[in-house]
Design a protein around this motif. Structure first.
Motif, PDB file in Angstrom:
ATOM      1  N   UNK A  23      40.881  33.763  40.205  1.00 23.53           N
ATOM      2  CA  UNK A  23      40.776  33.221  38.848  1.00 23.53           C
ATOM      3  C   UNK A  23      39.403  33.492  38.243  1.00 23.53           C
ATOM      4  N   UNK A  24      38.351  33.401  39.076  1.00 18.23           N
ATOM      5  CA  UNK A  24      36.997  33.594  38.571  1.00 18.23           C
ATOM      6  C   UNK A  24      36.526  35.025  38.601  1.00 18.23           C
ATOM      7  N   UNK A  25      37.390  35.935  38.999  1.00 15.05           N
ATOM      8  CA  UNK A  25      37.067  37.363  39.057  1.00 15.05           C
ATOM      9  C   UNK A  25      35.908  37.649  40.024  1.00 15.05           C
ATOM     10  N   UNK A  26      35.863  36.928  41.134  1.00 13.85           N
ATOM     11  CA  UNK A  26      34.899  37.214  42.206  1.00 13.85           C
ATOM     12  C   UNK A  26      35.594  38.092  43.240  1.00 13.85           C
ATOM     13  N   UNK A  27      35.809  39.334  42.861  1.00 15.02           N
ATOM     14  CA  UNK A  27      36.611  40.196  43.735  1.00 15.02           C
ATOM     15  C   UNK A  27      35.920  40.509  45.050  1.00 15.02           C
ATOM     16  N   UNK A  28      34.582  40.478  45.071  1.00 17.20           N
ATOM     17  CA  UNK A  28      33.900  40.809  46.325  1.00 17.20           C
ATOM     18  C   UNK A  28      34.093  39.721  47.374  1.00 17.20           C
ATOM     19  N   UNK A  29      34.661  38.560  46.995  1.00 12.95           N
ATOM     20  CA  UNK A  29      34.986  37.523  47.971  1.00 12.95           C
ATOM     21  C   UNK A  29      36.358  37.758  48.618  1.00 12.95           C
ATOM     22  N   UNK A  30      37.237  38.466  47.934  1.00 14.02           N
ATOM     23  CA  UNK A  30      38.648  38.475  48.322  1.00 14.02           C
ATOM     24  C   UNK A  30      38.863  39.068  49.710  1.00 14.02           C
ATOM     25  N   UNK A  31      38.324  40.272  49.960  1.00 11.51           N
ATOM     26  CA  UNK A  31      38.595  40.949  51.234  1.00 11.51           C
ATOM     27  C   UNK A  31      37.969  40.205  52.417  1.00 11.51           C
ATOM     28  N   UNK A  32      36.695  39.751  52.344  1.00 12.40           N
ATOM     29  CA  UNK A  32      36.170  38.956  53.471  1.00 12.40           C
ATOM     30  C   UNK A  32      36.971  37.689  53.738  1.00 12.40           C
ATOM     31  N   UNK A  33      37.363  36.967  52.680  1.00  9.16           N
ATOM     32  CA  UNK A  33      38.153  35.752  52.879  1.00  9.16           C
ATOM     33  C   UNK A  33      39.517  36.068  53.471  1.00  9.16           C
TER      34      UNK A  33
END
Length: 750
Positions: free
Chosen positions: A62-72
């Motif tokens: 939702x917040x467009x923090x895409x660099x969090x997606x793959x590690x999470x």
């Protein structure tokens, strides 16, 4: 309280991805490890962590923090695989989120599709991901899932200290001690039944029953569980209710067949995920990688003595090889034909009475004997390889005849049942050796295919540098040198933040742990941390970053000496040669005084333009040397491009006399040729490795290395077409360039 502590750890992990490193730099890279270890100590908290990670993933989207997606997502999937039981509702939320990733660009859609496929299987047959991982990593015998994996760690003893190598050898050996096939089978049975039945499974009683069973019974119930799970996850499987009922029956049969006694009642308990099968190798021979892969495909247990197999491996390309091993002799005679092809050479058949098996008798009579024996080719030593390829998916070479009237059997398709995960420890120099070995392996496979259809090959890289100077000035100088030696690692870290956080931090941590004084606490840290991080990397890092391998052709000042051909991955460095023949010293001094230091060079190259049109340029200059770098300083730049820095010597005339200055010329190209116009030699060093230095060089040509199979097919096609025509037929669809894939967690994030 537990949930808030886990949430705090997850948020700290995300802050590290933003560049806010922990106060203690020694904790960098350990946040993910400590989080998973905390869950391993209390497996009942797995669902809490999964729920928190799902919320953070939805918030990141939702917040467009895409660099969090793959590690999470990697953290979540690793937790889910090891969790004793996850509710259907949680699995459904993770599955729905993975499907949302399909609308994003690569690598998000690629990873989302992969994990959505896995989650679909896990929801159909709980415990399948854990079961398949343990079976393949431990090479457990299982007909429903016959895949095998192995991790090969390669380290160059000339690049790493003896203390580091000894520590790694010890750690890998200790990690394998407690992993017996029996224990791994019990882990699979316990975890799968617990994942399917949930609270209805008494883990304590089940573990006690399996512990007291004889090995034959453990193998029986292991086969029953694996078959049930693979049938449930396959096509045309029954509903989830029938699968659960089948697992309940297996569970009760196990308990009733071997009563556990007074086992305490317990809830959900964690099942350890065994360390994968790891072997450590000091890279001392050029073809050592190929030999280890062959031994992995065809182990020594297949009726062949180790000395014989080693001898065949060493003389693989030597003509007229004769093996003393009986099994290798038989396989050779079954492959190499002794048929002269002449009808009259057939021996006369004796008269035999008619029998229903007359057709088979006639068939055996047609086997000609006494023909001219074919001389083995230079690749005749490959016969020993074919002897060990009678596994699943391979048709036996001894079946040479068929019965008349019966259509021939279609050739069985080869399956890649083996996966070799090659982990390289060191700096850019060991990657240069890997590029050499990979190019050699591809050329072998082009001449005689063996590994390619049977083996899935994956490469991984962990940077390790040694030396920690005390003074600050020395530390700054060493840091600069270490950055130069780890250009590939820095590029991968910029392209993939999760690689930077988990793998690049090992660069200094492995030497530090290796040199710690021997103590119980030291073994506790090293055995768990280093082995666990390597296992996590090879399990979750499946997205490759492909690096172009470059071919170089070196011409020498001695016209009798044949040109040398080699490859490099990161860098080519040329320098004016110091040693000059005595008769040329006076001429060289006079020319240096007039024209300045260095030598006259002619540089011919193809300029890189946006339209990809060929624009060839030629430049003449005086230079002391040049550096070609294949790894870009920015991840947004093209990987298939050489950045060439030429140090040009410019003559300046002023009132005080003649002087010279050095000017840096930069150009981008894919094809370049450097030639010494005055026939003065220079040196060429490849991949920053002094062991790969060529001397007395007067010319060098560099171009992207072509895939050997493409070159062979192109050569065959050119026999029937004009030389100047474009690629036609099969060649048009084959990969043209030789790329070296190195796996990371995300590949290159766009």
């Amino acid at each position: 309280e537990v949930e808030s502590d886990i949430l705090r750890r997850v948020r700290t992990l995300l802050r590290e991805l933003d560049g806010h490193h922990p106060a203690c730099q020694c904790n960098r890279g350990m946040l993910r490890w400590t989080l998973h270890k905390k869950i391993d100590q209390n497996p009942s908290n797995s669902s809490v962590l999964v729920r928190i990670l799902v919320k953070e993933l939805e918030r990141a989207e939702r917040g467009d923090f895409r660099h969090y997606i793959i590690p999470l997502l990697h953290t979540l999937m690793y937790t889910l695989i090891k969790a004793p039981c996850i509710s259907e509702e949680l699995c459904g939320r993770v599955y729905d989120f993975c499907k949302k990733l399909l609308t994003l660009p690569k690598p998000f859609c690629t990873i989302g599709l992969d994990y959505a496929t896995r989650l679909k299987m896990e929801r159909t047959a709980p415990g399948m991901l854990y079961q398949r991982m343990v079976i393949s990593e431990q090479s457990l015998k299982s007909n429903p899932y016959p895949y095998q994996e192995k991790i090969f760690i390669f380290a160059d003893p000339d690049l790493l200290s003896e203390a580091i190598c000894n520590a790694l050898v010890t750690d890998t050996e200790v990690a394998q001690v407690s992993q017996s096939p029996r224990a791994c089978m019990c882990y699979v049975i316990t975890h799968t039944l617990q994942a399917t039945l949930g609270e209805g499974c008494n883990s304590s009683s089940l573990k006690r029953s399996l512990q007291d069973m004889p090995m034959s019974d453990v193998e029986h119930w292991f086969g029953q569980v694996v078959t049930a799970v693979e049938c449930a996850g396959g096509e045309g499987s029954t509903g989830p209710g029938q699968h659960t009922a089948r697992m309940e029956k297996i569970y009760h049969d196990v308990l009733s067949s071997w009563p556990a006694g007074n086992a305490p009642l317990g809830g959900l308990q964690g099942t350890p995920l065994p360390n994968p099968s790891i072997s450590f190798h000091l890279w001392t021979e050029d073809d050592q990688l190929w030999k280890e892969l062959v031994l992995f495909i065809r182990p020594l247990s297949q009726n062949c003595e180790p000395d014989c197999l080693s001898r065949d491996l060493d003389s693989f390309e030597i003509p007229d090889i004769i093996s003393d091993c009986e099994c290798c002799q038989q396989s050779r005679f079954s492959v190499l034909s002794t048929d002269s092809g002449i009808e009259r050479d057939l021996p006369a058949a004796p008269e035999e009475p008619f029998s229903p098996c007359g057709t088979e008798t006639e068939q055996s009579r047609l086997q000609r004997k006494g023909g001219i024996k074919k001389k083995p080719s230079p690749l005749g030593g490959v016969a020993f390889l074919q002897a060990g390829c009678n596994g699943p998916g391979v048709k036996s070479p001894a079946k040479l005849q068929r019965k008349p009237g019966i259509p021939p059997e279609p050739p069985a398709l080869l399956q890649r049942l083996h996966t070799a995960r090659i982990v390289l420890l060191g700096d850019d120099r060991i990657l240069g050796r890997l590029a050499q070995a990979y190019h050699s392996l591809r050329k072998r496979e082009t001449r005689r295919v063996f590994l390619t259809p049977r083996l899935n090959l994956q490469f991984y890289y962990i940077p390790v540098v040694t030396g920690q100077p005390d003074t600050s000035a020395a530390a700054d100088h060493a840091a600069t040198g270490q950055e130069e030696l780890c250009e590939v690692a820095r590029y991968l870290g910029r392209a993939d933040p999760w690689y930077e956080s988990n793998i690049n931090t090992l660069c200094h941590m492995i030497p530090k742990l290796a040199t710690m004084p021997s103590s119980p606490s030291k073994h506790l840290v090293t055995d768990l941390f280093i082995t666990d991080v390597i296992a996590y990397y090879v399990r979750m890092g499946i997205q490759p970053v492909c690096f172009q391998v470059y071919a170089v052709k070196v011409f020498f000042s001695d016209p009798v000496q044949e040109p040398a051909e080699d490859v490099f991955l990161t860098e080519l460095h040329t320098q004016v040669q110091d040693s000059i023949p005595h008769r040329e010293i006076s001429t060289t001094k006079r020319k240096t005084t007039l024209d300045g230091p260095g030598i006259d060079l002619t540089v011919t190259y193809r300029k890189v333009v946006v339209s990809d049109r060929v624009k060839e340029l030629a430049v003449s200059l005086r230079s002391t040397g040049l550096v070609m770098k294949a790894i870009p300083a920015d991840e947004a730049e093209d990987l298939v491009c050489l950045n060439v820095n030429i140090t040009e010597i410019v003559k300046i005339n002023n009132l005080s006399g003649r002087s010279f200055s050095a000017v840096a010329n930069r150009l981008k190209t894919r094809y370049i040729q450097i030639r010494s116009t005055e026939q003065r030699p220079f040196t060429v060093c490849l991949d920053k490795d002094s062991r790969r230095t060529y001397r007395n060089v007067i010319s060098v040509e560099v171009s992207p290395c072509l895939e050997p199979s493409y070159c062979l097919q192109k050569m065959r096609t050119m026999k029937f077409s004009l030389p100047e025509t474009e690629d036609v037929g099969l060649v048009k669809y084959m990969p043209k360039s030789l790329l070296l894939p190195i796996n990371t967690f995300a590949g290159t994030i766009q």
